[in-house]
Design an enzyme around this catalytic site. Structure first.
Site, PDB file in Angstrom:
ATOM      1  N   SER A 100       0.714  -1.274   0.016  1.00 15.87           N
ATOM      2  CA  SER A 100      -0.103   0.002   0.011  1.00 15.87           C
ATOM      3  C   SER A 100       0.851   1.017  -0.049  1.00 15.87           C
ATOM      4  O   SER A 100       0.488   2.294  -0.719  1.00 15.87           O
ATOM      5  CB  SER A 100      -0.939   0.057   1.319  1.00 15.87           C
ATOM      6  OG  SER A 100      -2.215  -0.102   0.973  1.00 15.87           O
ATOM      7  N   GLU A 373      -9.753   1.091  -3.069  1.00 14.67           N
ATOM      8  CA  GLU A 373      -9.461   1.312  -4.169  1.00 14.67           C
ATOM      9  C   GLU A 373     -10.772   0.836  -5.241  1.00 14.67           C
ATOM     10  O   GLU A 373     -10.477   0.160  -6.248  1.00 14.67           O
ATOM     11  CB  GLU A 373      -8.294   0.578  -4.846  1.00 14.67           C
ATOM     12  CG  GLU A 373      -6.807   1.133  -4.431  1.00 14.67           C
ATOM     13  CD  GLU A 373      -6.597   2.392  -5.122  1.00 14.67           C
ATOM     14  OE1 GLU A 373      -7.255   2.540  -6.174  1.00 14.67           O
ATOM     15  OE2 GLU A 373      -5.561   2.949  -4.958  1.00 14.67           O
TER      16      GLU A 373
HETATM   17  P1  TGC Z   1     -18.527   8.548 -13.892  1.00 11.40           P
HETATM   18  O1  TGC Z   1     -19.848   9.599 -14.151  1.00 11.40           O
HETATM   19  O2  TGC Z   1     -18.549   7.135 -14.393  1.00 11.40           O
HETATM   20  O3  TGC Z   1     -17.450   9.316 -14.403  1.00 11.40           O
HETATM   21  C1  TGC Z   1     -17.112  10.713 -14.035  1.00 11.40           C
HETATM   22  C2  TGC Z   1     -16.021  11.051 -15.095  1.00 11.40           C
HETATM   23  O4  TGC Z   1     -14.669  10.243 -14.902  1.00 11.40           O
HETATM   24  C3  TGC Z   1     -14.536   9.648 -16.247  1.00 11.40           C
HETATM   25  N1  TGC Z   1     -13.989   8.436 -15.794  1.00 11.40           N
HETATM   26  C4  TGC Z   1     -12.507   8.015 -15.818  1.00 11.40           C
HETATM   27  N2  TGC Z   1     -11.532   8.691 -16.357  1.00 11.40           N
HETATM   28  C5  TGC Z   1     -10.324   7.953 -16.073  1.00 11.40           C
HETATM   29  N3  TGC Z   1     -10.243   7.020 -15.653  1.00 11.40           N
HETATM   30  C6  TGC Z   1     -11.284   6.107 -15.089  1.00 11.40           C
HETATM   31  N4  TGC Z   1     -10.884   5.247 -14.475  1.00 11.40           N
HETATM   32  C7  TGC Z   1     -12.403   6.764 -15.374  1.00 11.40           C
HETATM   33  N5  TGC Z   1     -13.636   6.362 -14.672  1.00 11.40           N
HETATM   34  C8  TGC Z   1     -14.506   7.351 -15.082  1.00 11.40           C
HETATM   35  C9  TGC Z   1     -15.928   9.566 -16.931  1.00 11.40           C
HETATM   36  O5  TGC Z   1     -15.801   9.394 -18.255  1.00 11.40           O
HETATM   37  C10 TGC Z   1     -16.210  10.778 -16.674  1.00 11.40           C
HETATM   38  O6  TGC Z   1     -15.839  11.710 -17.358  1.00 11.40           O
HETATM   39  P2  TGC Z   1     -16.723  13.024 -17.707  1.00 11.40           P
HETATM   40  O7  TGC Z   1     -15.704  13.649 -18.716  1.00 11.40           O
HETATM   41  O8  TGC Z   1     -17.845  12.630 -18.569  1.00 11.40           O
HETATM   42  O9  TGC Z   1     -17.106  13.883 -16.485  1.00 11.40           O
HETATM   43  O10 TGC Z   1     -18.593   8.513 -12.257  1.00 11.40           O
HETATM   44  P3  TGC Z   1     -19.348   8.130 -11.168  1.00 11.40           P
HETATM   45  O11 TGC Z   1     -19.796   9.282 -10.211  1.00 11.40           O
HETATM   46  O12 TGC Z   1     -20.703   7.505 -11.688  1.00 11.40           O
HETATM   47  O13 TGC Z   1     -18.721   7.013 -10.474  1.00 11.40           O
HETATM   48  C11 TGC Z   1     -18.086   6.018 -11.073  1.00 11.40           C
HETATM   49  C12 TGC Z   1     -17.594   5.231  -9.762  1.00 11.40           C
HETATM   50  C13 TGC Z   1     -18.442   4.641  -8.887  1.00 11.40           C
HETATM   51  C14 TGC Z   1     -16.957   3.824 -10.880  1.00 11.40           C
HETATM   52  C15 TGC Z   1     -16.363   5.680  -9.302  1.00 11.40           C
HETATM   53  O14 TGC Z   1     -16.721   6.807  -8.637  1.00 11.40           O
HETATM   54  C16 TGC Z   1     -15.410   4.905  -8.413  1.00 11.40           C
HETATM   55  O15 TGC Z   1     -14.534   4.022  -8.921  1.00 11.40           O
HETATM   56  N6  TGC Z   1     -15.881   4.641  -6.893  1.00 11.40           N
HETATM   57  C17 TGC Z   1     -14.845   3.841  -6.298  1.00 11.40           C
HETATM   58  C18 TGC Z   1     -14.021   4.981  -5.345  1.00 11.40           C
HETATM   59  C19 TGC Z   1     -12.665   4.635  -5.112  1.00 11.40           C
HETATM   60  O16 TGC Z   1     -12.102   3.426  -5.634  1.00 11.40           O
HETATM   61  N7  TGC Z   1     -12.176   5.259  -4.300  1.00 11.40           N
HETATM   62  C20 TGC Z   1     -10.523   4.706  -4.012  1.00 11.40           C
HETATM   63  C21 TGC Z   1      -9.923   6.110  -3.048  1.00 11.40           C
HETATM   64  S1  TGC Z   1      -8.322   5.792  -2.991  1.00 11.40           S
HETATM   65  C22 TGC Z   1      -7.749   4.228  -1.980  1.00 11.40           C
HETATM   66  O17 TGC Z   1      -8.763   3.620  -1.693  1.00 11.40           O
HETATM   67  C23 TGC Z   1      -6.451   4.126  -1.789  1.00 11.40           C
HETATM   68  S2  TGC Z   1      -6.138   2.562  -0.892  1.00 11.40           S
HETATM   69  C24 TGC Z   1      -4.685   2.384  -0.598  1.00 11.40           C
HETATM   70  C25 TGC Z   1      -3.751   1.499  -1.484  1.00 11.40           C
HETATM   71  O18 TGC Z   1      -3.964   1.920  -2.866  1.00 11.40           O
HETATM   72  O19 TGC Z   1      -3.213   0.730  -1.244  1.00 11.40           O
HETATM   73  P1  FAD Z   2     -19.121   3.040   1.026  1.00  9.20           P
HETATM   74  O1  FAD Z   2     -19.130   3.616  -0.188  1.00  9.20           O
HETATM   75  O2  FAD Z   2     -20.245   3.566   2.223  1.00  9.20           O
HETATM   76  O3  FAD Z   2     -19.775   1.386   0.714  1.00  9.20           O
HETATM   77  C1  FAD Z   2     -20.492   0.527   1.952  1.00  9.20           C
HETATM   78  C2  FAD Z   2     -21.000  -0.671   1.218  1.00  9.20           C
HETATM   79  O4  FAD Z   2     -21.982  -0.361   0.179  1.00  9.20           O
HETATM   80  C3  FAD Z   2     -20.069  -1.267   0.226  1.00  9.20           C
HETATM   81  O5  FAD Z   2     -20.217  -2.807   0.415  1.00  9.20           O
HETATM   82  C4  FAD Z   2     -20.480  -1.075  -1.132  1.00  9.20           C
HETATM   83  O6  FAD Z   2     -19.898  -1.984  -2.094  1.00  9.20           O
HETATM   84  C5  FAD Z   2     -21.721  -0.814  -1.041  1.00  9.20           C
HETATM   85  N1  FAD Z   2     -21.998   0.186  -2.060  1.00  9.20           N
HETATM   86  C6  FAD Z   2     -21.829   1.309  -2.345  1.00  9.20           C
HETATM   87  N2  FAD Z   2     -22.268   1.942  -3.367  1.00  9.20           N
HETATM   88  C7  FAD Z   2     -23.021   0.851  -3.955  1.00  9.20           C
HETATM   89  C8  FAD Z   2     -23.883   1.039  -5.152  1.00  9.20           C
HETATM   90  N3  FAD Z   2     -23.917   2.129  -6.039  1.00  9.20           N
HETATM   91  N4  FAD Z   2     -24.154  -0.240  -5.607  1.00  9.20           N
HETATM   92  C9  FAD Z   2     -23.956  -1.541  -4.767  1.00  9.20           C
HETATM   93  N5  FAD Z   2     -23.451  -1.307  -3.569  1.00  9.20           N
HETATM   94  C10 FAD Z   2     -22.818  -0.197  -3.254  1.00  9.20           C
HETATM   95  N6  FAD Z   2      -9.134   6.588   0.494  1.00  9.20           N
HETATM   96  C11 FAD Z   2      -8.217   7.545  -0.218  1.00  9.20           C
HETATM   97  O7  FAD Z   2      -8.891   8.122  -0.911  1.00  9.20           O
HETATM   98  N7  FAD Z   2      -7.018   7.479   0.046  1.00  9.20           N
HETATM   99  C12 FAD Z   2      -6.339   6.323   0.915  1.00  9.20           C
HETATM  100  O8  FAD Z   2      -5.208   6.299   0.902  1.00  9.20           O
HETATM  101  C13 FAD Z   2      -7.242   5.288   1.397  1.00  9.20           C
HETATM  102  N8  FAD Z   2      -6.791   4.422   2.151  1.00  9.20           N
HETATM  103  C14 FAD Z   2      -7.395   3.504   2.594  1.00  9.20           C
HETATM  104  C15 FAD Z   2      -6.603   2.556   3.608  1.00  9.20           C
HETATM  105  C16 FAD Z   2      -7.722   1.337   4.246  1.00  9.20           C
HETATM  106  C17 FAD Z   2      -7.080   0.668   5.076  1.00  9.20           C
HETATM  107  C18 FAD Z   2      -8.978   1.485   4.094  1.00  9.20           C
HETATM  108  C19 FAD Z   2      -9.746   0.482   4.777  1.00  9.20           C
HETATM  109  C20 FAD Z   2      -9.546   2.482   3.005  1.00  9.20           C
HETATM  110  C21 FAD Z   2      -8.913   3.559   2.598  1.00  9.20           C
HETATM  111  N9  FAD Z   2      -9.381   4.376   1.621  1.00  9.20           N
HETATM  112  C22 FAD Z   2      -8.638   5.273   1.195  1.00  9.20           C
HETATM  113  C23 FAD Z   2     -10.782   4.486   1.437  1.00  9.20           C
HETATM  114  C24 FAD Z   2     -11.540   3.619   0.590  1.00  9.20           C
HETATM  115  O9  FAD Z   2     -11.252   3.839  -0.903  1.00  9.20           O
HETATM  116  C25 FAD Z   2     -12.889   3.357   0.692  1.00  9.20           C
HETATM  117  O10 FAD Z   2     -13.228   2.909   1.962  1.00  9.20           O
HETATM  118  C26 FAD Z   2     -13.723   2.778  -0.133  1.00  9.20           C
HETATM  119  O11 FAD Z   2     -13.706   3.428  -1.447  1.00  9.20           O
HETATM  120  C27 FAD Z   2     -15.307   2.404   0.144  1.00  9.20           C
HETATM  121  O12 FAD Z   2     -15.792   3.616   0.736  1.00  9.20           O
HETATM  122  P2  FAD Z   2     -16.612   3.414   1.969  1.00  9.20           P
HETATM  123  O13 FAD Z   2     -15.790   2.755   2.858  1.00  9.20           O
HETATM  124  O14 FAD Z   2     -17.042   4.841   2.194  1.00  9.20           O
HETATM  125  O15 FAD Z   2     -17.747   2.472   1.729  1.00  9.20           O
END
Ligand code: TGC
Ligand code: FAD
Length: 394
Positions: A100, A373
């Protein structure tokens, strides 16, 4: 208990090594040796104390694990995507928290500066991030916006030569010790931008989050912005909108698709060895069909995942891997690793719950990896949207 000898041997049932270049193998083997020497002896203790051993940072920089694909002109090693993959695999074989730290630094801090930053920003930050002299974190998730980052409320207002940033991020890996944070916030028109916020800026704090039973050897914190003045020179100029942070996630999720296989390999490797050493009913438990079924299924699933990420690496090298392909691989690898960890845990009997073996730690870590992620559900919906053309998110 713990601090036992690390006897990990790797898993290559389909001769995937033959597809790797000498450079890939050198990078993989160097990381494997480093993990054996520097990580295995102290990981169980660090995990128990819930500490990220900071002494790993220098070694990660020397291995090229910070921004492996960042070009040499910006201080990176200039490697390809398969090199990035094998590095993440070996680091996560050691511990998901270690991987990570490398993922965040590489794909969530260096990548956006490299892809969306100005030349001045790239030269200022990337060389120091590559060595680990400077560490970064990535603030996208907010208390009320996890899977739906587009709903974020963090925002900034124009104030002449700087902007005033307000809001909060949570669950941020490396936040407690990071020197800089790449933060995503909305401007007055509601458009998302990336800002480089530096430790020491007035009104910026990074409280540590406690109480995790997962990813314990990784520091997680909040980012709190209370009227923080951020120079306009720190705004990433070359991309805005939700697509900017989502592009970084593509890179990090790709690394995780390799990394989770490393955790699975470690669990399988331990279970295979244990099955030959542990005697019950006067026979090694590996001679029982039920245990062989578990091992055979584990190595089959690991092999399938290895082939998927190798092909994905080739597509990434060609610059044509899609978000949906990356989602499928991340989801598949993590689910596979969780199943392998649970089966391996059972094969170790009671010993499987102790820190004498790495399995329970990997299993607990993978509960974070299956959530961050993009959750397991979100990745399934990305695949569903890709094959149907219909969004089921909202
Ligand atoms: P949506 O309407 O689908 O897209 C908004 C705009 O973004 C464009 N787009 C992308 N562009 C580049 N790369 C991608 N992968 C893209 N996916 C979508 C899309 O074309 C659009 O562009 P525009 O110009 O039309 O505005 O967005 P939505 O609001 O419906 O959300 C889609 C969804 C749910 C898939 C997205 O928001 C999502 O992936 N949610 C999950 C959030 C997430 O993964 N968070 C991670 C936080 S960081 C983290 O967890 C670090 S952990 C530590 C470690 O990595 O070890
Ligand atoms: P929620 O979005 O509240 O989801 C709760 C439940 O609802 C999940 O089971 C999900 O799958 C479900 N759900 C949500 N929406 C839908 C839908 N549309 N349809 C069906 N099911 C749905 N974030 C950062 O920005 N930077 C970091 O460095 C980072 N590091 C992290 C490190 C750790 C150890 C952890 C645990 C998390 C970290 N995160 C980070 C945050 C991480 O990306 C979020 O926890 C993750 O994206 C999910 O968001 P949430 O926890 O708010 O869950």
């Amino acid at each position: 208990m713990a601090n036992k000898e690390d006897r990990f041997q790797g898993v290559d049932y389909f001769n995937i090594d033959d597809l790797l270049t000498d450079e890939h193998k050198l990078i993989r083997d160097s990381a494997r040796v480093w993990v054996r020497q520097e990580v295995s002896p102290i990981i169980e203790n660090a995990y128990e104390k819930a500490e990220f051993p900071r002494q790993w940072i220098k070694g990660l920089g020397e291995l090229g694990a910070f921004g492996p694909y960042i070009p040499e002109e910006y201080g990176g090693p200039g490697l390809d995507q398969i090199s990035y993959g094998v590095l993440m695999q070996e680091l996560e074989r050691g511990d998901s928290g270690l991987r990570s730290t490398a993922s965040v630094q590489s794909s969530l801090v260096m990548y956006p500066i490299w892809k969306y930053g100005s030349e001045e920003q790239k030269h200022k930050y990337l060389p120091k991030l590559a060595t680990g002299e400077m560490m970064g974190c990535f603030g996208l998730t907010e208390p009320d916006h996890g899977s739906n980052p587009g709903g974020m409320v963090s925002n900034f207002k124009d104030a002449g030569d700087h902007v005033i940033l307000n809001g909060a991020k949570m669950w941020i890996s490396n936040a407690p010790f990071a020197d800089i944070a790449v933060v995503w916030a909305k401007d007055e028109a509601g458009r998302i931008h990336g800002l480089i916020v530096e430790r020491g800026m007035e009104g910026f704090t990074t409280p540590t989050m406690h109480g995790k039973w997962s990813l314990r050897a990784s520091d997680t914190g909040e980012l709190v912005f209370d009227n923080v003045p951020v120079p306009k020179a720190n705004i990433l100029p070359n991309k805005s909108g939700l697509g900017a942070p989502l592009g970084c996630l593509d890179s990090a999720r790709y690394g995780i698709s390799w990394g989770a296989i490393g955790a699975a390999m470690d669990c399988y490797d331990s279970a295979l060895r244990y099955s030959k050493e542990r005697m019950q009913f006067d026979r090694p438990i590996g001679s029982f069909q039920l245990q062989q079924k578990k091992l055979a299924e584990m190595v089959t699933e690991i092999t399938k995942a290895q082939l998927m990420v190798f092909r994905l690496g080739q597509l990434k090298n060609e610059g044509i891997a899609t978000t949906a392909q990356i989602s499928m691989a991340k989801r598949n690898s993590v689910e596979m690793a969780l199943i392998v960890a649970r089966e391996a845990r059972q094969m170790h009997g009671a010993m499987g719950i102790t820190n004498e073996y790495p399995i329970m730690r990997h299993m607990m870590n993978l509960e974070s990896v299956v959530t961050y992620e993009g959750t397991h559900d979100i990745h399934l919906l990305i695949t569903g949207m890709d094959v149907t053309g219909l969004s089921a998110f909202k």
